[in-house]
Design a protein around this motif. Structure first.
Motif, PDB file in Angstrom:
ATOM      1  N   ARG A  39     -50.541  17.613 -44.364  1.00 39.03           N
ATOM      2  CA  ARG A  39     -51.153  17.611 -45.703  1.00 39.03           C
ATOM      3  C   ARG A  39     -52.024  16.365 -45.895  1.00 39.03           C
ATOM      4  N   ILE A  40     -53.068  16.271 -45.075  1.00 40.30           N
ATOM      5  CA  ILE A  40     -53.969  15.120 -45.075  1.00 40.30           C
ATOM      6  C   ILE A  40     -55.385  15.680 -45.185  1.00 40.30           C
ATOM      7  N   GLY A  41     -56.120  15.214 -46.155  1.00 36.34           N
ATOM      8  CA  GLY A  41     -57.480  15.722 -46.332  1.00 36.34           C
ATOM      9  C   GLY A  41     -58.392  15.267 -45.198  1.00 36.34           C
ATOM     10  N   ARG A  42     -59.292  16.141 -44.776  1.00 31.98           N
ATOM     11  CA  ARG A  42     -60.314  15.822 -43.776  1.00 31.98           C
ATOM     12  C   ARG A  42     -59.734  15.227 -42.488  1.00 31.98           C
ATOM     13  N   ALA A  43     -58.669  15.840 -41.983  1.00 31.64           N
ATOM     14  CA  ALA A  43     -58.137  15.456 -40.676  1.00 31.64           C
ATOM     15  C   ALA A  43     -58.453  16.579 -39.690  1.00 31.64           C
ATOM     16  N   PHE A  44     -59.058  16.206 -38.561  1.00 29.16           N
ATOM     17  CA  PHE A  44     -59.477  17.196 -37.573  1.00 29.16           C
ATOM     18  C   PHE A  44     -58.868  16.928 -36.193  1.00 29.16           C
ATOM     19  N   GLU A  45     -58.597  15.650 -35.957  1.00 29.74           N
ATOM     20  CA  GLU A  45     -58.044  15.250 -34.665  1.00 29.74           C
ATOM     21  C   GLU A  45     -56.807  14.385 -34.937  1.00 29.74           C
ATOM     22  N   LEU A  46     -55.952  14.228 -33.922  1.00 26.26           N
ATOM     23  CA  LEU A  46     -54.765  13.367 -34.081  1.00 26.26           C
ATOM     24  C   LEU A  46     -55.175  11.947 -34.456  1.00 26.26           C
TER      25      LEU A  46
ATOM     26  N   VAL B  71     -65.106   9.596 -20.776  1.00 26.09           N
ATOM     27  CA  VAL B  71     -65.532  10.338 -19.581  1.00 26.09           C
ATOM     28  C   VAL B  71     -66.696  11.265 -19.934  1.00 26.09           C
ATOM     29  N   GLY B  72     -66.569  11.994 -21.023  1.00 27.35           N
ATOM     30  CA  GLY B  72     -67.641  12.900 -21.436  1.00 27.35           C
ATOM     31  C   GLY B  72     -68.945  12.152 -21.656  1.00 27.35           C
ATOM     32  N   ALA B  73     -68.852  10.996 -22.329  1.00 32.35           N
ATOM     33  CA  ALA B  73     -70.055  10.201 -22.602  1.00 32.35           C
ATOM     34  C   ALA B  73     -70.665   9.696 -21.304  1.00 32.35           C
ATOM     35  N   ALA B  74     -69.813   9.227 -20.378  1.00 32.49           N
ATOM     36  CA  ALA B  74     -70.321   8.683 -19.109  1.00 32.49           C
ATOM     37  C   ALA B  74     -71.043   9.753 -18.302  1.00 32.49           C
ATOM     38  N   LEU B  75     -70.616  11.002 -18.460  1.00 34.83           N
ATOM     39  CA  LEU B  75     -71.220  12.088 -17.687  1.00 34.83           C
ATOM     40  C   LEU B  75     -72.347  12.776 -18.464  1.00 34.83           C
ATOM     41  N   GLY B  76     -72.702  12.208 -19.624  1.00 34.78           N
ATOM     42  CA  GLY B  76     -73.812  12.767 -20.391  1.00 34.78           C
ATOM     43  C   GLY B  76     -73.470  14.039 -21.142  1.00 34.78           C
ATOM     44  N   ARG B  77     -72.182  14.306 -21.310  1.00 29.92           N
ATOM     45  CA  ARG B  77     -71.750  15.499 -22.050  1.00 29.92           C
ATOM     46  C   ARG B  77     -70.692  15.074 -23.075  1.00 29.92           C
ATOM     47  N   PRO B  78     -71.163  14.494 -24.187  1.00 26.83           N
ATOM     48  CA  PRO B  78     -70.209  13.971 -25.181  1.00 26.83           C
ATOM     49  C   PRO B  78     -69.236  15.056 -25.673  1.00 26.83           C
ATOM     50  N   VAL B  79     -68.004  14.656 -25.837  1.00 27.94           N
ATOM     51  CA  VAL B  79     -66.948  15.566 -26.303  1.00 27.94           C
ATOM     52  C   VAL B  79     -67.172  15.882 -27.776  1.00 27.94           C
ATOM     53  N   GLU B  80     -67.049  17.161 -28.127  1.00 30.12           N
ATOM     54  CA  GLU B  80     -67.199  17.586 -29.522  1.00 30.12           C
ATOM     55  C   GLU B  80     -65.847  17.842 -30.180  1.00 30.12           C
ATOM     56  N   LYS B  81     -64.846  18.186 -29.377  1.00 24.53           N
ATOM     57  CA  LYS B  81     -63.512  18.500 -29.922  1.00 24.53           C
ATOM     58  C   LYS B  81     -62.486  18.178 -28.859  1.00 24.53           C
ATOM     59  N   LEU B  82     -61.380  17.609 -29.280  1.00 21.93           N
ATOM     60  CA  LEU B  82     -60.273  17.408 -28.342  1.00 21.93           C
ATOM     61  C   LEU B  82     -59.296  18.579 -28.455  1.00 21.93           C
ATOM     62  N   ASN B  83     -58.778  18.983 -27.326  1.00 22.99           N
ATOM     63  CA  ASN B  83     -57.701  19.983 -27.302  1.00 22.99           C
ATOM     64  C   ASN B  83     -56.501  19.354 -26.617  1.00 22.99           C
ATOM     65  N   VAL B  84     -55.349  19.489 -27.244  1.00 24.64           N
ATOM     66  CA  VAL B  84     -54.117  18.923 -26.686  1.00 24.64           C
ATOM     67  C   VAL B  84     -53.134  20.061 -26.467  1.00 24.64           C
ATOM     68  N   GLY B  85     -52.546  20.111 -25.289  1.00 21.74           N
ATOM     69  CA  GLY B  85     -51.596  21.181 -25.009  1.00 21.74           C
ATOM     70  C   GLY B  85     -50.413  20.707 -24.201  1.00 21.74           C
TER      71      GLY B  85
END
Lengths: 139, 139
Positions: A39-46, B71-85
């Protein structure tokens, strides 16, 4: 200011909330599956959570795992493995999936996200699942 | 007593370790991708960690996310979203994937796990990726 993304309303049903997170049962009878939404506004990533909120979140993920196990047991399909995922590629509001897996489930051993179509719960099974999850979440 | 599952050796390369976890770069040039493995013997689920270890793990997931972005920035492909699993359906030893995603990556918006075949890094790209990740993990 926190407002639940309406995308969750269509695909899940409210469970008793935890200290940090809204908890919802995913309406997919293929898997016992709880979604946690801080329940945190504008949170998208950890990284958008404070250090304290991060610790609370992982504690609540463990509680949700217990609740998912309880749902599986109540429905006669005990969970063999928990899968936890924080993706947000489609619904951006920060949320964490806690899914109970079995070797005989339709996606094993792959992930469940984006695989096949959700199956509706029978009314009595849904009631049992909600009750079993609530009992753990409220304890 | 902790011993790294040999399955990780074939698919990833060692990075500087963190306080709780071994960190490894997944050898798949399609995505900047780090795997964290807590140095805890016989841990399969988050519930197998102590409360303190869980808080450390989520803190290290955030650090790994920064490293994946580097890593994404260094390779010229900036990360847009992180996925954690955290799945472990195939390799049971507790481990967490932290993956950098882009809308133009081959699996977007689905998950990466179990999708398609890993692509080898070119030697110079691998060196850049390892260096960029190490700089964050060691800081």
């Amino acid at each position: 200011m926190f407002e639940l993304d309406p995308a969750f309303l269509a695909t899940s049903e409210a469970l008793p909330g935890l200290a940090l997170c809204e908890a919802r049962l995913q309406l997919d009878a293929r898997f016992p599956w709880i979604v946690l939404i801080p329940r945190i506004g504008r949170a998208f990533e950890l990284e958008d959570l404070s250090v304290e909120e991060r610790a609370m979140l992982i504690a609540e993920i463990v509680v949700a795992g217990e609740a998912v196990r309880a749902v599986g047991a109540a429905l006669g399909r005990p969970v063999e493995k928990l899968n936890v995922g924080q993706l947000g590629n489609v619904t951006r509001q920060l949320h964490v999936h806690v899914v109970g897996r079995r070797q005989d489930d339709p996606c094993w051993p792959g992930p469940v996200w984006g695989q096949g179509a959700a199956e509706a719960y029978a009314a009595d099974a849904l009631e049992m699942a909600l009750a079993a999850a609530a009992e753990v979440l409220e304890s």
